[in-house]
Design a protein around this motif. Structure first.
Motif, PDB file in Angstrom:
ATOM      1  N   UNK A   1       0.807  -1.227   0.000  1.00 31.39           N
ATOM      2  CA  UNK A   1       0.000   0.000   0.000  1.00 31.39           C
ATOM      3  C   UNK A   1       0.839   1.276   0.000  1.00 31.39           C
ATOM      4  N   UNK A   2       2.004   1.241   0.609  1.00 26.87           N
ATOM      5  CA  UNK A   2       2.892   2.414   0.612  1.00 26.87           C
ATOM      6  C   UNK A   2       3.286   2.750  -0.815  1.00 26.87           C
ATOM      7  N   UNK A   3       3.691   1.748  -1.556  1.00 27.72           N
ATOM      8  CA  UNK A   3       4.126   1.962  -2.942  1.00 27.72           C
ATOM      9  C   UNK A   3       2.942   2.324  -3.840  1.00 27.72           C
ATOM     10  N   UNK A   4       1.843   1.619  -3.674  1.00 26.69           N
ATOM     11  CA  UNK A   4       0.685   1.826  -4.543  1.00 26.69           C
ATOM     12  C   UNK A   4       0.052   3.199  -4.346  1.00 26.69           C
ATOM     13  N   UNK A   5      -0.026   3.658  -3.118  1.00 27.55           N
ATOM     14  CA  UNK A   5      -0.813   4.865  -2.839  1.00 27.55           C
ATOM     15  C   UNK A   5       0.005   6.138  -2.663  1.00 27.55           C
ATOM     16  N   UNK A   6       1.288   6.099  -2.951  1.00 28.97           N
ATOM     17  CA  UNK A   6       2.057   7.349  -2.936  1.00 28.97           C
ATOM     18  C   UNK A   6       1.605   8.207  -4.114  1.00 28.97           C
ATOM     19  N   UNK A   7       1.375   9.465  -3.840  1.00 24.92           N
ATOM     20  CA  UNK A   7       0.906  10.348  -4.908  1.00 24.92           C
ATOM     21  C   UNK A   7       2.033  10.659  -5.902  1.00 24.92           C
ATOM     22  N   UNK A   8       3.205  10.932  -5.391  1.00 27.74           N
ATOM     23  CA  UNK A   8       4.321  11.261  -6.270  1.00 27.74           C
ATOM     24  C   UNK A   8       5.180  10.028  -6.474  1.00 27.74           C
ATOM     25  N   UNK A   9       5.656   9.853  -7.661  1.00 28.53           N
ATOM     26  CA  UNK A   9       6.521   8.723  -7.969  1.00 28.53           C
ATOM     27  C   UNK A   9       7.968   9.198  -7.828  1.00 28.53           C
ATOM     28  N   UNK A  10       8.433   9.316  -6.606  1.00 22.68           N
ATOM     29  CA  UNK A  10       9.739   9.869  -6.298  1.00 22.68           C
ATOM     30  C   UNK A  10      10.702   8.775  -5.843  1.00 22.68           C
ATOM     31  N   UNK A  11      11.803   9.191  -5.225  1.00 16.28           N
ATOM     32  CA  UNK A  11      12.826   8.264  -4.754  1.00 16.28           C
ATOM     33  C   UNK A  11      12.257   7.268  -3.744  1.00 16.28           C
ATOM     34  N   UNK A  12      11.389   7.728  -2.843  1.00 18.36           N
ATOM     35  CA  UNK A  12      10.787   6.829  -1.857  1.00 18.36           C
ATOM     36  C   UNK A  12       9.978   5.743  -2.553  1.00 18.36           C
ATOM     37  N   UNK A  13       9.221   6.128  -3.565  1.00 18.81           N
ATOM     38  CA  UNK A  13       8.445   5.149  -4.320  1.00 18.81           C
ATOM     39  C   UNK A  13       9.377   4.122  -4.969  1.00 18.81           C
ATOM     40  N   UNK A  14      10.453   4.600  -5.573  1.00 19.56           N
ATOM     41  CA  UNK A  14      11.368   3.693  -6.258  1.00 19.56           C
ATOM     42  C   UNK A  14      12.050   2.737  -5.284  1.00 19.56           C
ATOM     43  N   UNK A  15      12.566   3.263  -4.187  1.00 19.17           N
ATOM     44  CA  UNK A  15      13.271   2.407  -3.218  1.00 19.17           C
ATOM     45  C   UNK A  15      12.303   1.401  -2.603  1.00 19.17           C
TER      46      UNK A  15
END
Length: 169
Positions: free
Chosen positions: A30-44
């Motif tokens: 859910x952290x990856x799926x629901x992040x609004x911005x596709x930034x470094x946190x999303x990638x890691x």
């Protein structure tokens, strides 16, 4: 009804590592799926999620408690599908096909990981014994709820596709 780590801690090391990887994937999804911005946190977090899913799928081949065809059971077919879906989803990301990437990995989370998690509540499984040792039949309730959520997600997706098609026409 009481929770106990004892069934987990007394299980084989392959079951423990498999469950740990699956739990990481379950929590990070859910952290990856629901992040609004596709930034470094999303990638890691996304790469950690993919690795956890791959490890969970690969380690499942070492679990043969429910073997039906040689050392394999129907759940191993799901493991093959997981590995394929990870490859497809990451291929889309590397090609810049973000909508397809999102759809493939969301589907894997909601329709793959959650289904597998729900089936772990069947009586006799380690997760069932951890949560429902005294009332193992409650695992069927969790399974029904999990499958109901997946069905709702499938129907929601079909309705959304139908609405998009109607707007495009």
């Amino acid at each position: 009804m009481s929770f106990s780590f004892a069934p987990y801690l007394s299980s084989d090391i392959i079951v423990q590592t498999h469950a740990a990887a699956a739990t990481v994937a379950l929590v990070l999804g859910p952290v990856v799926i629901h992040r609004r911005r596709r930034d470094r946190t999303h990638k890691v977090a996304g790469y950690v999620w993919v690795l956890a899913m791959a490890f969970a799928a690969l380690s499942s081949f070492g679990i043969t408690d429910f073997a039906m065809i040689g050392p394999f059971s129907p759940i191993h077919a799901l493991s093959v599908l997981v590995l394929w879906s990870l490859w497809v989803g990451m291929r889309h990301a590397f090609r810049g096909e973000i909508a397809e990437h999102r759809d493939a990995l969301r589907s894997l989370y909601y329709r793959g990981l959650l289904i597998a998690a729900a089936f772990n509540f069947l009586p006799g499984r380690v997760v069932n014994r951890m949560f429902f040792n005294d009332h193992r039949e409650l695992g069927y309730v969790v399974l029904a709820l999990g499958l109901g959520l997946v069905l709702a997600d499938v129907l929601r997706g079909r309705i959304a596709r139908k609405n998009r098609a109607a707007l495009a026409a």
